[in-house]
Design a protein around this motif. Structure first.
Motif, PDB file in Angstrom:
ATOM      1  N   HIS A   1       0.814  -1.220   0.000  1.00 43.58           N
ATOM      2  CA  HIS A   1       0.000   0.000   0.000  1.00 43.58           C
ATOM      3  C   HIS A   1       0.843   1.263   0.000  1.00 43.58           C
ATOM      4  N   CYS A   2       2.178   1.148  -0.014  1.00 45.43           N
ATOM      5  CA  CYS A   2       3.033   2.328   0.067  1.00 45.43           C
ATOM      6  C   CYS A   2       3.916   2.503  -1.164  1.00 45.43           C
ATOM      7  N   ILE A   3       4.918   1.643  -1.305  1.00 47.75           N
ATOM      8  CA  ILE A   3       5.930   1.870  -2.332  1.00 47.75           C
ATOM      9  C   ILE A   3       5.338   1.812  -3.738  1.00 47.75           C
ATOM     10  N   ALA A   4       4.346   0.962  -3.953  1.00 51.30           N
ATOM     11  CA  ALA A   4       3.750   0.854  -5.289  1.00 51.30           C
ATOM     12  C   ALA A   4       2.767   1.987  -5.584  1.00 51.30           C
ATOM     13  N   VAL A   5       2.443   2.762  -4.568  1.00 53.70           N
ATOM     14  CA  VAL A   5       1.399   3.782  -4.706  1.00 53.70           C
ATOM     15  C   VAL A   5       1.946   5.197  -4.519  1.00 53.70           C
ATOM     16  N   ASP A   6       2.698   5.408  -3.447  1.00 54.18           N
ATOM     17  CA  ASP A   6       3.066   6.760  -3.030  1.00 54.18           C
ATOM     18  C   ASP A   6       3.815   7.577  -4.082  1.00 54.18           C
ATOM     19  N   PRO A   7       4.742   6.977  -4.845  1.00 51.94           N
ATOM     20  CA  PRO A   7       5.436   7.800  -5.849  1.00 51.94           C
ATOM     21  C   PRO A   7       4.492   8.458  -6.849  1.00 51.94           C
ATOM     22  N   TRP A   8       3.383   7.787  -7.167  1.00 47.94           N
ATOM     23  CA  TRP A   8       2.429   8.384  -8.106  1.00 47.94           C
ATOM     24  C   TRP A   8       1.809   9.660  -7.541  1.00 47.94           C
ATOM     25  N   PHE A   9       1.733   9.783  -6.201  1.00 48.45           N
ATOM     26  CA  PHE A   9       1.187  11.007  -5.610  1.00 48.45           C
ATOM     27  C   PHE A   9       2.078  12.205  -5.949  1.00 48.45           C
ATOM     28  N   ILE A  10       3.393  11.974  -5.953  1.00 44.63           N
ATOM     29  CA  ILE A  10       4.321  13.044  -6.333  1.00 44.63           C
ATOM     30  C   ILE A  10       4.226  13.318  -7.831  1.00 44.63           C
ATOM     31  N   VAL A  11       4.218  12.236  -8.624  1.00 44.54           N
ATOM     32  CA  VAL A  11       4.178  12.395 -10.081  1.00 44.54           C
ATOM     33  C   VAL A  11       2.904  13.104 -10.522  1.00 44.54           C
ATOM     34  N   SER A  12       1.773  12.757  -9.891  1.00 48.83           N
ATOM     35  CA  SER A  12       0.492  13.339 -10.305  1.00 48.83           C
ATOM     36  C   SER A  12       0.438  14.842 -10.057  1.00 48.83           C
ATOM     37  N   GLN A  13       1.160  15.319  -9.030  1.00 51.22           N
ATOM     38  CA  GLN A  13       1.134  16.747  -8.718  1.00 51.22           C
ATOM     39  C   GLN A  13       2.211  17.535  -9.443  1.00 51.22           C
ATOM     40  N   THR A  14       3.298  16.866  -9.837  1.00 48.67           N
ATOM     41  CA  THR A  14       4.392  17.547 -10.546  1.00 48.67           C
ATOM     42  C   THR A  14       4.877  16.682 -11.703  1.00 48.67           C
ATOM     43  N   PRO A  15       4.028  16.404 -12.683  1.00 47.25           N
ATOM     44  CA  PRO A  15       4.365  15.451 -13.742  1.00 47.25           C
ATOM     45  C   PRO A  15       5.561  15.861 -14.596  1.00 47.25           C
ATOM     46  N   ASN A  16       5.805  17.150 -14.749  1.00 47.53           N
ATOM     47  CA  ASN A  16       6.914  17.595 -15.589  1.00 47.53           C
ATOM     48  C   ASN A  16       8.248  17.629 -14.854  1.00 47.53           C
ATOM     49  N   LEU A  17       8.195  17.460 -13.541  1.00 48.54           N
ATOM     50  CA  LEU A  17       9.407  17.554 -12.732  1.00 48.54           C
ATOM     51  C   LEU A  17       9.873  16.204 -12.196  1.00 48.54           C
ATOM     52  N   ALA A  18       8.919  15.317 -11.916  1.00 49.36           N
ATOM     53  CA  ALA A  18       9.251  14.038 -11.265  1.00 49.36           C
ATOM     54  C   ALA A  18       9.621  12.976 -12.300  1.00 49.36           C
TER      55      ALA A  18
END
Length: 424
Positions: A273-290
């Protein structure tokens, strides 16, 4: 103001252990969950998940009257929200966080809030979720004053203290790590942080480190994204080594002899519930940077497909070596379904998804071994014992390095796909 009654909303892999730890310190704890079976199980003094030591603590807490489970929130002095934060199923290339469970939890506790209460969001969340939760609560209870993103100081008129305090524990070691690990405390005001520390110090022996809510949210996402990137390197390395006919396990062992190198072990993908999910939270908010974080997610998400291709190749090679067999005569046994060793958690499990896909595509029999789960229905494969799988399988697929599989050693099966490097 002391915390005489504590409510934990969401009695899953984090909520129930947290509730149990407060109850073990003789606090009155009200656990809230929408799952009737979970509520009934806990009220019998039993647990509905697998976690070492937790069953003993819950049994004692319920028996002594410090823990009870209910379906709807009741008044308390502190509320901890530990509900899921999945993705929206909108078919987007970049998954978008779904905060509906946090919203539902906030609206459920709103009617029983009173001045002086503390509300803590423990659910792993995208940046800004704690502020959004405070806004939802304010909408439901306009007569109370809540902190907001514009709150600049320790305002005396704030009636409800709000903080984000992400869990940072390892499944299988949750009870110990809840007590020993440091906690990141992200209050929406300094007073909110102070109150949150007071609550957690009921049982936390680690240091409570204070920051703001947004940084606390990002800290948890950063920790898991870092792990995801490291795992992606190992997984990509395993694919490269397979292509170049190099033993990746030996290679990593040799590389790790360097004093400043610590490459992780590859596997069939990344779950939980963490490693497979959490990175997408960063990518979804800053798609051009992450960009690196995004690429790591793609590498790890693609690894199960690579494993499935290896299984298909193993089936083909087995039939080629045994001309009397047809593909539909081949029995494939998948060893392990959980997302990591020695637990029963199937959330985002690559092993589970691989087994499902093999069962869907293979015309022969597919069986699976999962020592931590009693039964699984309607998945297209049959759950069997380890002994039965070793006896019946033509092709074995090792997906999780459970202790039972390590202890037994390499089975006498003609074709083996080992994604964890523990069978010789």
């Amino acid at each position: 103001m002391s915390f005489n009654t504590i409510s934990v909303v969401g009695l899953g892999y984090i909520g129930l252990p947290t509730a149990a730890m407060f109850a073990s310190r003789k606090k009155q704890v009200i656990g809230v969950d929408v799952n009737q079976t979970a509520v009934d199980t806990i009220n019998r003094g039993e647990i509905h998940i697998v976690e070492p030591e937790l069953d003993i603590i819950v049994h004692a807490a319920v028996k002594e009257g410090y823990l009870k489970a209910v379906l709807s929130p009741e008044p308390a002095d502190a509320f901890l929200i530990a509900v899921p934060t999945p993705f929206k199923n909108n078919g987007s290339e970049i998954p978008e966080p779904d905060l509906r469970y946090i919203e539902a939890a906030a609206k459920a506790i709103a009617p029983v809030l009173k001045k002086g209460d503390l509300v803590i969001l423990e659910s792993t969340s995208p940046v800004g979720a704690t502020e959004q939760m405070a806004a939802w609560l304010a909408e439901e209870r306009p007569e109370l004053n809540f902190p907001s993103a514009n709150t600049t100081a320790d305002i005396a008129t704030v009636d409800i203290n709000i903080a984000h305090c992400p869990e940072r524990v390892l499944p299988g070691h949750v009870v110990r790590e809840l007590v020993e690990n440091d906690r990141v405390i992200g209050g929406m005001t300094p007073e909110c942080s102070k109150r949150a520390i007071e609550l957690y110090k009921t049982f936390v022996q680690g240091e409570c480190v204070v920051t703001n809510a947004r940084t606390a949210e990002m800290a948890k996402l950063t920790e898991n994204s870092c792990r995801d990137v490291q795992i992606a390197f190992a997984n990509e390395l395993s694919v490269i080594c397979d292509e170049l006919n190099i033993n990746v396990w030996e290679l990593i062992s040799l590389a790790n002899r360097h004093p400043r190198i610590n490459i992780l072990q590859p596997g069939p993908g990344v779950g939980g519930h963490c490693i497979a999910v959490d990175p997408w939270f960063i990518v979804s908010q800053t798609p051009n940077l992450a960009r690196l974080i995004h690429t790591a997610r793609e590498v790890n998400d693609s690894k199960p497909l690579w494993v499935i291709d290896k299984v298909k190749a193993a089936i083909f090679d087995f039939v080629k070596a045994n001309p009397e067999k047809r593909i539909e005569d081949v029995t494939v046994a998948c060893f392990g379904l959980a997302f990591k060793p020695d637990i029963d958690d199937l959330r985002e499990s690559p092993a589970m998804n691989i087994t499902r896909q093999i069962a869907k595509e293979h015309t022969g029999r597919v069986i699976a071994v999962e020592p931590n789960i009693i039964e699984i229905a309607n998945e297209g494969f049959e759950l069997v014992s380890q002994a039965s799988a070793e006896k019946e399988a033509d092709v074995a697929v090792l997906l999780v390095d459970h202790k039972e599989f390590k202890a037994k050693g390499t089975p006498q099966i003609q074709a083996i796909v080992d994604t964890k490097g523990i069978w010789k």
